[in-house]
Enzyme design. Structure first.
Site, PDB file in Angstrom:
ATOM      1  N   THR A   1      37.153  46.934  44.470  1.00 32.04           N
ATOM      2  CA  THR A   1      37.514  46.624  45.849  1.00 32.04           C
ATOM      3  C   THR A   1      38.834  45.853  45.885  1.00 32.04           C
ATOM      4  OG1 THR A   1      35.256  46.589  46.609  1.00 32.04           O
ATOM      5  CG2 THR A   1      36.745  45.107  47.742  1.00 32.04           C
TER       6      THR A   1
ATOM      7  N   VAL B   1      25.968  50.712  52.579  1.00 30.78           N
ATOM      8  CA  VAL B   1      27.122  49.877  52.886  1.00 30.78           C
ATOM      9  C   VAL B   1      26.987  48.584  52.089  1.00 30.78           C
ATOM     10  CG1 VAL B   1      28.313  48.568  54.689  1.00 30.78           C
ATOM     11  CG2 VAL B   1      27.385  50.834  55.207  1.00 30.78           C
ATOM     12  N   GLY B   2      28.080  48.155  51.473  1.00 24.82           N
ATOM     13  CA  GLY B   2      28.044  46.926  50.674  1.00 24.82           C
ATOM     14  C   GLY B   2      28.482  45.712  51.480  1.00 24.82           C
ATOM     15  N   ASP B   3      28.947  44.710  50.777  1.00 22.42           N
ATOM     16  CA  ASP B   3      29.307  43.441  51.420  1.00 22.42           C
ATOM     17  C   ASP B   3      30.691  43.452  52.063  1.00 22.42           C
ATOM     18  OD1 ASP B   3      30.302  43.731  48.741  1.00 22.42           O
ATOM     19  OD2 ASP B   3      31.006  41.663  48.859  1.00 22.42           O
TER      20      ASP B   3
ATOM     21  N   THR C   1      34.497  40.519  45.785  1.00 24.18           N
ATOM     22  CA  THR C   1      34.359  41.818  45.133  1.00 24.18           C
ATOM     23  C   THR C   1      33.222  41.719  44.131  1.00 24.18           C
ATOM     24  OG1 THR C   1      35.369  43.434  43.659  1.00 24.18           O
ATOM     25  CG2 THR C   1      36.190  41.181  43.475  1.00 24.18           C
ATOM     26  N   GLY C   2      32.452  42.772  44.037  1.00 21.98           N
ATOM     27  CA  GLY C   2      31.343  42.729  43.090  1.00 21.98           C
ATOM     28  C   GLY C   2      30.195  43.588  43.574  1.00 21.98           C
TER      29      GLY C   2
ATOM     30  N   GLY D   1      27.749  44.524  45.738  1.00 20.10           N
ATOM     31  CA  GLY D   1      27.659  44.129  47.137  1.00 20.10           C
ATOM     32  C   GLY D   1      26.289  43.664  47.595  1.00 20.10           C
TER      33      GLY D   1
END
Ligand code: ASP
Length: 356
Positions: A221, A250-252, A272-273, A275
């Site tokens: 990201t 959907v992630g963070d 980033t990571g 999510g």
């Protein structure tokens, strides 16, 4: 110098940063401005990367950082600086955002992005868009030209069309490297091997620069946090999410308070990571809340929130900045593409973590 100390501390994700140590990091300049950016965290190791590939990453990160810095130096806003830096990273196939985004299980790029203005706490986000060249710009338009904070999928694209956006084919985002990554993720899924496990044998000696190896285990990201001359903060994050994602996952990154947060009273954060863990911890808002409720210094708050992610067995990193120009860039992965530039002349671009 003092910032360098803070960074050295933040490289050790598990290191304990005492409040006393963090308080020593007050920068000398009266009205600092500058920005911090990231291009994703993950298993990014020097031994996996050729010098040529490393040079490409460094060049693009430097270009994006300096484009954002130029906006600030010319008196532009933190929001404009975030847009300038993130747009350049979205346009580069090296990162998992915009062009070069990872593919979902259907072989499609679905993009998420968000942005927040620390001065007003206005925020905008888009999720699951497939035809928007620069999702970070659409996130800003959601913030500024709609009464909403978050738009998803076709609705978000309809909004973009109304604003006169030219929609691009989904093929624009796809690269061979991401296609291969999806193939490998699906093969691993079939054989029951842990998703994301690096399988050297799949590379077939076909990766002279180490590009596939490097990207296999990184999240990728992109994000930027900025502090402008007026003392306003802003944060933005953009991503393709995670390879082989399914069911509209959907992630963070587009979730305000998880992947992105900004408030002039405290700090601006982009994460980033992995999510799911960042959503569960509420990472970005938690860092700000610790500063707000307990007066915890930025570096201490960032480290402690990342420790909560690690305790749940999640991984990744954050970049964060406060109004005084303090910076934190902790991560608990092997590396994180990251950099900053400030009006006191300090600047850096880093990729790898401290040797362990
Ligand atoms: N956090 C992003 C997500 O989970 C992935 C990343 O940081 O690369 O969608």
């Amino acid at each position: 110098m003092k910032r360098a100390f803070l960074l050295a501390a933040s490289l050790l994700a598990t290191a304990t940063v005492t409040e006393a140590a963090a308080e020593k990091t007050v920068p000398p300049m009266a009205k600092p401005f500058g920005l911090v950016l990231h291009g994703g965290a993950g298993v990014i190791r020097r031994q996996d990367m050729s010098p040529e590939l490393e040079a490409q990453y460094r060049a693009k990160l430097t270009e994006a950082r300096d484009a954002g810095y130029a906006v600030l130096a010319n008196g532009g806003t933190a929001l404009d600086a975030v847009i300038a830096a993130v747009t350049l990273l979205e346009n580069s196939p090296l990162f998992n955002a915009g062009k070069g985004a990872v593919l979902d299980s259907e072989g499609i790029c679905e993009l998420d992005a968000s942005i927040m203005d620390g001065a007003t706490q206005a925020a905008g986000a888009v999720a699951g868009v497939q035809h928007i060249k620069n999702p970070i710009k659409l996130a800003r338009d959601v913030m500024e030209k709609s009464p909403h904070v978050m738009l998803i999928g076709q609705g978000a694209e309809q909004f973009a069309r109304q604003l006169g956006y030219e929609l691009v084919s989904n093929d624009y985002f796809k690269t061979d490297m991401r296609r291969k990554q999806l193939e490998r993720a699906k093969a691993e899924e079939k054989t029951g091997r842990k998703a994301g496990t690096m399988l050297e044998e799949h590379l077939d000696g076909n990766d002279p620069n180490g590009f596939l190896r490097v990207n296999e285990h990184k999240y990728g990201t992109v994000g930027c946090v900025a502090l402008d001359r007026a003392g306003n903060l802003a944060a933005g994050t953009s991503t393709g999410g995670m390879t082989n994602k399914k069911f509209g996952r959907v992630g963070d990154s587009p979730i305000i308070g998880a992947g992105t947060y900004a408030n002039n009273a405290t700090c601006a954060v982009s994460a980033t990571g992995w999510g799911e863990f960042f959503i569960r911890v509420g990472v970005a808002r938690d860092i700000a809340a610790q500063m707000e409720y307990k007066g915890v210094p930025l570096a201490v708050a960032a480290e402690s929130v990342l420790a909560k992610v690690a305790a749940l067995k999640g991984d990744g990193g954050v970049i964060a900045i406060d109004r005084a120009g303090h910076v934190a860039m902790p991560f608990n992965t092997a590396g994180m593409y990251r950099g900053f530039r400030f009006s006191d002349g300090t600047q850096t671009i880093e990729i790898f973590g401290a040797a362990k």
